[in-house]
Design a protein around this motif. Structure first.
Motif, PDB file in Angstrom:
ATOM      1  N   THR A   1      -4.924  -6.213   9.737  1.00 27.34           N
ATOM      2  CA  THR A   1      -5.094  -5.316  11.032  1.00 27.34           C
ATOM      3  C   THR A   1      -3.577  -4.390  11.127  1.00 27.34           C
ATOM      4  O   THR A   1      -2.920  -4.631  12.091  1.00 27.34           O
ATOM      5  N   THR A   2      -3.164  -3.936  10.029  1.00 22.14           N
ATOM      6  CA  THR A   2      -1.956  -3.047  10.121  1.00 22.14           C
ATOM      7  C   THR A   2      -2.503  -1.678  10.946  1.00 22.14           C
ATOM      8  O   THR A   2      -3.532  -1.561  11.133  1.00 22.14           O
ATOM      9  N   ASP A   3      -1.343  -0.826  11.088  1.00 26.50           N
ATOM     10  CA  ASP A   3      -1.623   0.384  11.920  1.00 26.50           C
ATOM     11  C   ASP A   3      -2.778   1.124  10.957  1.00 26.50           C
ATOM     12  O   ASP A   3      -3.748   1.516  11.555  1.00 26.50           O
ATOM     13  N   ASN A   4      -2.974   0.975   9.615  1.00 25.02           N
ATOM     14  CA  ASN A   4      -3.835   1.975   8.875  1.00 25.02           C
ATOM     15  C   ASN A   4      -4.907   0.838   8.356  1.00 25.02           C
ATOM     16  O   ASN A   4      -5.780   1.266   7.680  1.00 25.02           O
ATOM     17  N   GLY A   5      -5.152  -0.315   8.844  1.00 22.33           N
ATOM     18  CA  GLY A   5      -5.898  -1.316   8.295  1.00 22.33           C
ATOM     19  C   GLY A   5      -5.953  -1.694   7.027  1.00 22.33           C
ATOM     20  O   GLY A   5      -7.193  -2.224   6.554  1.00 22.33           O
ATOM     21  N   LYS A   6      -5.190  -1.384   6.509  1.00 21.60           N
ATOM     22  CA  LYS A   6      -4.878  -1.879   4.918  1.00 21.60           C
ATOM     23  C   LYS A   6      -3.797  -2.657   4.632  1.00 21.60           C
ATOM     24  O   LYS A   6      -2.874  -2.987   5.400  1.00 21.60           O
ATOM     25  N   ALA A   7      -3.947  -3.512   3.548  1.00 21.19           N
ATOM     26  CA  ALA A   7      -2.749  -4.524   2.979  1.00 21.19           C
ATOM     27  C   ALA A   7      -1.770  -3.710   2.145  1.00 21.19           C
ATOM     28  O   ALA A   7      -1.933  -2.622   1.327  1.00 21.19           O
ATOM     29  N   ASN A   8      -0.606  -3.417   2.970  1.00 16.93           N
ATOM     30  CA  ASN A   8       0.264  -2.290   2.520  1.00 16.93           C
ATOM     31  C   ASN A   8       1.257  -3.036   1.463  1.00 16.93           C
ATOM     32  O   ASN A   8       2.079  -3.643   1.729  1.00 16.93           O
ATOM     33  N   PHE A   9       1.266  -2.377   0.203  1.00 17.59           N
ATOM     34  CA  PHE A   9       2.482  -2.523  -0.583  1.00 17.59           C
ATOM     35  C   PHE A   9       3.826  -1.907  -0.093  1.00 17.59           C
ATOM     36  O   PHE A   9       3.393  -0.846   0.601  1.00 17.59           O
TER      37      PHE A   9
ATOM     38  N   THR B   1      13.158  -8.554   0.968  1.00 16.27           N
ATOM     39  CA  THR B   1      12.744  -9.570  -0.381  1.00 16.27           C
ATOM     40  C   THR B   1      11.313  -9.954   0.058  1.00 16.27           C
ATOM     41  O   THR B   1      10.544 -10.209  -0.921  1.00 16.27           O
ATOM     42  N   ILE B   2      11.116 -10.251   1.533  1.00 14.07           N
ATOM     43  CA  ILE B   2       9.924 -10.940   1.811  1.00 14.07           C
ATOM     44  C   ILE B   2       8.551  -9.963   1.496  1.00 14.07           C
ATOM     45  O   ILE B   2       7.631 -10.168   1.019  1.00 14.07           O
ATOM     46  N   GLN B   3       8.927  -8.680   1.748  1.00 16.71           N
ATOM     47  CA  GLN B   3       8.046  -7.523   1.232  1.00 16.71           C
ATOM     48  C   GLN B   3       7.782  -7.807  -0.349  1.00 16.71           C
ATOM     49  O   GLN B   3       6.677  -7.408  -0.681  1.00 16.71           O
ATOM     50  N   GLU B   4       8.781  -8.114  -0.936  1.00 15.61           N
ATOM     51  CA  GLU B   4       8.482  -7.965  -2.534  1.00 15.61           C
ATOM     52  C   GLU B   4       7.514  -9.251  -2.652  1.00 15.61           C
ATOM     53  O   GLU B   4       6.854  -9.242  -3.534  1.00 15.61           O
ATOM     54  N   ILE B   5       7.533 -10.377  -1.968  1.00 11.44           N
ATOM     55  CA  ILE B   5       6.814 -11.412  -2.156  1.00 11.44           C
ATOM     56  C   ILE B   5       5.261 -11.037  -1.662  1.00 11.44           C
ATOM     57  O   ILE B   5       4.445 -11.384  -2.378  1.00 11.44           O
ATOM     58  N   VAL B   6       5.139 -10.470  -0.725  1.00  9.54           N
ATOM     59  CA  VAL B   6       3.902  -9.793  -0.336  1.00  9.54           C
ATOM     60  C   VAL B   6       3.244  -8.733  -1.530  1.00  9.54           C
ATOM     61  O   VAL B   6       2.128  -9.041  -1.793  1.00  9.54           O
ATOM     62  N   ASN B   7       4.117  -8.157  -2.051  1.00 10.74           N
ATOM     63  CA  ASN B   7       3.593  -7.224  -3.167  1.00 10.74           C
ATOM     64  C   ASN B   7       3.315  -8.060  -4.144  1.00 10.74           C
ATOM     65  O   ASN B   7       1.987  -7.780  -4.721  1.00 10.74           O
ATOM     66  N   LEU B   8       3.815  -9.092  -4.656  1.00 12.61           N
ATOM     67  CA  LEU B   8       3.531  -9.977  -5.692  1.00 12.61           C
ATOM     68  C   LEU B   8       1.935 -10.590  -5.076  1.00 12.61           C
ATOM     69  O   LEU B   8       1.242 -10.591  -6.185  1.00 12.61           O
TER      70      LEU B   8
ATOM     71  N   ARG C   1      -7.919  -2.129  -5.519  1.00  9.56           N
ATOM     72  CA  ARG C   1      -8.558  -0.802  -5.076  1.00  9.56           C
ATOM     73  C   ARG C   1      -9.138  -0.716  -3.623  1.00  9.56           C
ATOM     74  O   ARG C   1      -9.069  -0.067  -2.850  1.00  9.56           O
ATOM     75  N   GLU C   2      -9.570  -2.265  -3.320  1.00  8.46           N
ATOM     76  CA  GLU C   2     -10.464  -2.242  -2.048  1.00  8.46           C
ATOM     77  C   GLU C   2      -9.413  -2.202  -0.837  1.00  8.46           C
ATOM     78  O   GLU C   2      -9.877  -1.839   0.345  1.00  8.46           O
ATOM     79  N   TYR C   3      -8.365  -3.072  -0.984  1.00 10.08           N
ATOM     80  CA  TYR C   3      -7.714  -3.451   0.446  1.00 10.08           C
ATOM     81  C   TYR C   3      -6.137  -2.609   0.435  1.00 10.08           C
ATOM     82  O   TYR C   3      -5.668  -2.674   1.551  1.00 10.08           O
ATOM     83  N   THR C   4      -5.898  -2.369  -0.512  1.00  8.04           N
ATOM     84  CA  THR C   4      -4.227  -1.970  -0.526  1.00  8.04           C
ATOM     85  C   THR C   4      -4.104  -0.427  -0.425  1.00  8.04           C
ATOM     86  O   THR C   4      -4.971   0.552  -0.756  1.00  8.04           O
ATOM     87  N   THR C   5      -2.700  -0.066  -0.215  1.00  9.61           N
ATOM     88  CA  THR C   5      -2.221   1.230  -0.092  1.00  9.61           C
ATOM     89  C   THR C   5      -0.913   1.152  -0.768  1.00  9.61           C
ATOM     90  O   THR C   5      -0.308   0.056  -0.686  1.00  9.61           O
ATOM     91  N   GLY C   6      -0.176   2.089  -1.585  1.00  8.34           N
ATOM     92  CA  GLY C   6       1.196   2.017  -1.968  1.00  8.34           C
ATOM     93  C   GLY C   6       1.196   1.520  -3.336  1.00  8.34           C
ATOM     94  O   GLY C   6       2.168   1.295  -3.830  1.00  8.34           O
ATOM     95  N   TYR C   7       0.311   1.204  -4.122  1.00  8.02           N
ATOM     96  CA  TYR C   7       0.323   0.781  -5.280  1.00  8.02           C
ATOM     97  C   TYR C   7       1.079   1.486  -6.591  1.00  8.02           C
ATOM     98  O   TYR C   7       2.025   1.024  -7.139  1.00  8.02           O
ATOM     99  N   PRO C   8       0.658   2.750  -6.532  1.00  5.88           N
ATOM    100  CA  PRO C   8       1.267   3.653  -7.505  1.00  5.88           C
ATOM    101  C   PRO C   8       2.925   3.647  -7.284  1.00  5.88           C
ATOM    102  O   PRO C   8       3.754   3.741  -8.128  1.00  5.88           O
ATOM    103  N   GLU C   9       3.329   3.621  -5.908  1.00  7.53           N
ATOM    104  CA  GLU C   9       4.650   3.936  -5.590  1.00  7.53           C
ATOM    105  C   GLU C   9       5.613   2.475  -6.121  1.00  7.53           C
ATOM    106  O   GLU C   9       6.606   2.428  -6.371  1.00  7.53           O
ATOM    107  N   LEU C  10       4.903   1.390  -6.046  1.00 12.87           N
ATOM    108  CA  LEU C  10       5.142   0.216  -6.320  1.00 12.87           C
ATOM    109  C   LEU C  10       5.570   0.062  -7.751  1.00 12.87           C
ATOM    110  O   LEU C  10       6.409   0.031  -8.424  1.00 12.87           O
ATOM    111  N   ILE C  11       4.448   0.388  -8.547  1.00 16.98           N
ATOM    112  CA  ILE C  11       4.746   0.569 -10.023  1.00 16.98           C
ATOM    113  C   ILE C  11       5.837   1.282 -10.231  1.00 16.98           C
ATOM    114  O   ILE C  11       6.745   1.019 -11.184  1.00 16.98           O
TER     115      ILE C  11
END
Ligand SMILES: Nc1nc2c(c(=O)[nH]1)N[C@H]1C(S)=C(S)[C@@H](COP(=O)(O)OP(=O)(O)OC[C@H]3O[C@@H](n4cnc5c(=O)[nH]c(N)nc54)[C@H](O)[C@@H]3O)O[C@H]1N2
Ligand SMILES: Nc1nc2c(c(=O)[nH]1)N[C@H]1C(S)=C(S)[C@@H](COP(=O)(O)OP(=O)(O)OC[C@H]3O[C@@H](n4cnc5c(=O)[nH]c(N)nc54)[C@H](O)[C@@H]3O)O[C@H]1N2
Ligand SMILES: [Mo]
Length: 833
Positions: free
Chosen positions: A697-705, A457-464, A395-405
């Motif tokens: 420090t991504t473009d949107n300042g969020k941890a992105n799924f 594949t590495i982005q899936e690791i980050v997702n996890l 909730r506090e740090y990320t974006t893209g959670y619903p799309e990942l689910i």
């Protein structure tokens, strides 16, 4: 072990020494004070290039296309097969370390070198980028393979003017890669003049002038390419990129383009930093560690000590790999043999078991396996709401959670099981470890990065990790395990074809020039440009682009179109032999050599895989009667000869005192403030790391799924997927010997590991001779003369060694987003010879 080139090195060494003694000052002697500033310390000594008479060797091998072979000669050396090991290191590793160090350097020099390896007052190991402990260090803080690299660097056999007079380039190209390296240390600058068959000596002044003249004659600076290999320490790397940008181009490809580029690309958009987030202490503290697409027993042996400590603290380990690598099974710590109390236990016991759950996946199915693990976590969360996923972090740090689910829900178990060959139950077993814990670390290397979908594949690791909130807390995080000892540092210093605007702005401010803003070529783009004849000058700060890049013969055709190649190197490799009209071999110090400049002894610095910058100080006298220079001096020499008055940089001052270079770095690169002070602290200092503090420090300042795209690999009947990997006795294209002890392969490198059923289907017997053909977009590439080894590898998969297999990897077969060659995924067919 054998340690000699085709000719007797002792003989050539003596004659060469006598010849050289007459003319040149001893290495380390500097020109008298008060002479005109020059970066050639031998400028005023007598000339050494007495034009030795070249001797033509009989042509034993009939190369059909070109007399200078771009690939190692295909002669077989006599394969012996043993049982693959189930324990890594142990006493054999201790004995091998000593054997290598002593064979190259003798007991005294060899032992002295090993005792300074990775010590706070010594030099950084030039093998892998695994970190050293922050606090307590053992007196033997190295591994067997670090000992091999060190011994090779410290070798005393001279490769000088006499050697080159005796061997034409065509003849040298018929030596194996091992024998080229083992010939010894290059002692004098050498030149290949137009039409010549041999390298002949040249003075440093002339060599630098030649570089400057050819570069300045180019209609555009973009017709030159400046390659870097990741052994180059920070100080020369910073000066090199500065020289190149002042010359006017961002054509700065590096080995990282073929290595962890996919990790950088995956992490930058998701965590905001293209590097890992963990420290060595995090590994010790972790509860669950995943090791994916990595063979630490061979390539990062000291990582096994960290895993052992983690296990002792209760960690559980999940390994994902098509091969059952010995280092992932059991580990006997070689350091135990230095402690009399532990030695007996170590000798008799079976070592520490490493892996708890081993998923022996098919090549390149990891993207789906990661999704399988996450699907299990979602199921577990439904049964125990709030217990499995970190909803607060999400909730506090990320974006893209619903799309990942949504993506996970749409991924079917049938697809996961079919692609990976792993059952849902096995994946569930691994997931149950992850579900229960939060201190999770994932380590990965080339098995993931060198895939077409490696970034995904590495982005899936980050997702996890984001689902679990397993980042930025002690004992948890992301750990791309870097390869070359300073590959991460070189990037930090600006070796990159796509530099950040803020970095270029800083250079512009500090050095008052307009840095080029357009992107340069990465490695694959550079090789394609070479092939199209668009590049006239190729400068290599170390490395072996010919041997390391995909599509060896394609690279060679490009190299032969050059006007000038410049190789800065301590030893010979095949890449130095395949040139265009002219070439320079510029011999440099290695990290082990004492480096004395006008202000006194110098040190340099490196950044390890976990973002620690520490000093590296040479300890051994350079070879007597040699004219090697430090990498800093060579870069400054080239820069001065090329840029002259155009540059505001104090190139002469930088050579005399490397503190000046570090002051430049301190003023231009964030995190290096007070560099000279901090680097002198024992053990060095940590660079700032956003994700480690949950500062994304991504473009949107969020941890992105990321919802990653997925592709199915369609194979034709009879086709196999081939990976190319490292044996235990090599460092990339540097071959120390022909053995791969842990896999039970001895005395041969031209082997192909195959599933016994795949061999039977093709009527191929054990040790049967085969040829391999790769298939890509309607093109075929061939490799002849490989020996079949039956092995525990998934059906439909096979493996060869790098660089022998590179001729099969198509130059156009690259990863999405990172452009990394797909060295771990080559579609092949195998024919019995
Ligand atoms: N002694 C020594 N040390 C080295 C090096 C060396 O050559 N020698 N090289 C250095 C460098 S530059 C680097 S980058 C690192 C490389 O370190 P590694 O990445 O460990 O090197 P590779 O031998 O390429 O091994 C890749 C591993 O990935 C597995 N693999 C292949 N395909 C797949 C796949 O699709 N999925 C999974 N899960 N696994 C797969 C292989 O079975 C193998 O175990 O080591 C560094 N350290
Ligand atoms: N098929 C296939 N291809 C691959 C890979 C693979 O797994 N499969 N791996 C890729 C990876 S991960 C990497 S990192 C690249 C490696 O690509 P490179 O870094 O280009 O290759 P290396 O073999 O590490 O370079 C070795 C050479 O560097 C020079 N050298 C050694 N020490 C020094 C030094 O101290 N200073 C200087 N100036 N020069 C030095 C010597 O000439 C030595 O022969 O290869 C890539 N290629
Ligand atoms: Mo690498």
């Amino acid at each position: 072990m054998e340690n000699s080139p085709a000719e007797d090195p002792g003989q050539s060494g003596k004659a060469e020494q006598q010849a050289a003694e007459k003319n040149v000052p001893r290495s380390g002697e500097r020109p008298a004070q008060g002479q005109a500033p020059t970066l050639d310390p031998w400028a005023n000594s007598d000339k050494t290039d007495a034009d030795p008479r070249p001797m033509q060797a009989p042509d034993t091998l009939n190369a059909d296309k070109h007399p200078i072979l771009a690939q190692p000669p295909a002669g077989l050396t006599g394969l012996k097969l043993g049982k693959p090991a189930t324990v890594a290191a142990g006493l054999t590793a201790v004995l091998k370390s000593g054997q290598y160090a002593w064979a190259y350097d003798g007991p005294l020099r060899g032992t002295r070198a090993l005792l300074k390896l990775n010590q706070k007052d010594g030099f950084d190991c030039s093998s892998c980028a695994w970190p050293d402990p922050d606090d307590h260090r053992s007196f033997a803080e190295f591994c067997e393979n670090g000992a091999k690299a060190t011994a090779s660097d410290a070798q005393r056999d001279p490769v000088g003017p006499e050697f080159f007079a005796r061997h034409s380039l065509a003849e040298l190209s018929r030596m194996t890669d091992r024998d080229l390296n083992n010939a010894g240390r290059i002692t004098h600058p050498m030149v290949l003049r137009p039409g010549a068959t041999h390298y002949t000596p040249i003075s440093w002044t002339e060599a630098f002038e030649l570089v400057g003249r050819e570069l300045n004659a180019l209609p555009s600076p973009h017709e030159a390419v400046f390659y870097t290999s990741g052994k180059v320490p920070n100080e020369p790397a910073f000066l090199y990129q500065l020289f190149v940008r002042q010359f006017g181009t961002n054509n700065l490809p590096d080995c990282s383009n073929m290595c962890h580029e996919s990790s950088g690309a995956a992490l930058t958009n998701t965590t905001g930093l293209g590097k890992g987030s963990v420290t060595l202490n995090d590994i010790h503290e972790a509860e669950v560690i995943l090791i994916i697409g990595q063979n630490p027993g061979t390539n990062h042996p000291r990582m096994l000590s960290a895993l052992q400590e983690a296990k002792r603290n209760g960690a559980q380990i999940i390994s994902i790999n098509p091969l059952k690598e010995a280092g992932l099974l059991n580990f006997k710590n070689p350091q135990d043999f230095t402690n009399p109390l532990r030695a007996l236990g170590a000798l008799l016991g079976n070592g520490t078991p490493i892996t708890d759950v081993y998923l022996q996946v098919r090549i390149n199915s990891d993207q789906l396996v990661m999704r399988g693990l996450m699907k299990c976590l979602l199921d577990a969360e439904q049964l125990n709401p709030g217990q499995v996923l970190d909803q607060t972090f999400i909730r506090e740090y990320t974006t893209g959670y619903p799309e990942l689910i949504e993506t996970l829900n749409q991924t079917s178990w049938a697809d996961i099981e079919e692609a990976s060959g792993i059952s849902r139950a096995e994946i569930q077993e691994a997931a149950s470890l992850i579900a229960r814990h939060k201190k999770i670390i994932t380590c990965w290397a080339m098995g993931l990065t060198q895939q077409k979908n490696g970034v995904y594949t590495i982005q899936e690791i980050v997702n996890l990790h984001f689902l679990k909130g397993a980042v930025g807390i002690p004992g948890a995080g992301l750990c791309p395990v870097r390869g070359h000892s300073n590959v991460q540092g070189d990037r930090t210093m600006g070796i990159w074809e796509r530099p950040a605007k803020s970095f270029l702005d800083a250079l512009e401010r500090e050095f008052s020039f307009q840095p080029p803003r357009e992107h340069g070529y990465d490695t694959v783009e550079a090789v394609k440009a070479l092939h199209e004849g668009k590049i006239k000058v190729f400068v290599a700060m170390g490395g072996n682009l010919l041997g390391a890049c995909s599509d060896t013969e394609f690279v060679a055709e490009g190299m032969r179109k050059l006007r000038l190649s410049v190789h800065v190197t301590p030893k010979l490799n095949r890449g130095h032999l395949v040139n265009g009209e002219m070439a320079l071999l510029l011999p440099c110090h290695t990290r082990i050599d004492l480096d004395v400049q006008q202000s006194g002894p110098q040190f340099m610095s490196c950044e390890n895989s976990m973002g620690v910058v520490s000093m590296s100080k040479g300890v051994l006298e350079p070879l007597p009667n040699s004219q090697m220079l430090s990498e800093v001096a060579i870069v400054c020499g080239m820069a001065l000869a090329t840029l002259g008055e155009r540059s505001t940089v104090d190139w002469v001052g930088c050579t005399q005192n490397y503190d000046l270079v570090r002051d430049y770095v301190a003023r231009t690169i964030p995190g290096f403030e007070k560099f000279n002070e901090k680097v002198r602290e024992p053990g060095g200092f940590y660079l700032p790391n956003g994700p480690r503090e949950r500062n994304f420090t991504t473009d949107n300042g969020k941890a992105n799924f990321t919802s990653t795209p997925l592709e199915k690999h369609a194979l034709q009947p009879g086709q196999l997927v081939m990976m190319t990997m490292r044996s235990h006795d090599q460092f990339n294209t540097t071959i120390y010997d022909y053995n791969d002890r842990y896999r039970g392969v001895y005395n041969e490198r031209r082997v192909i590991f195959l599933h016994p059923a795949d061999m039977a289907e093709r009527g191929i017997p054990e040790k049967g001779l085969v040829s391999i053909t790769s298939h890509f977009e309607g093109q075929q590439r061939h490799a002849l003369g490989f020996v079949a080894v039956p092995y525990d590898i998934p059906r439909g998969n096979c493996a060869t060694y790098f660089p022998e297999g590179n001729v099969l990897v198509p130059i156009g077969s690259v990863a999405y987003k990172s452009n990394t060659p797909t060295s771990k995924f080559v579609v092949v067919t195998i024919e019995k010879v």
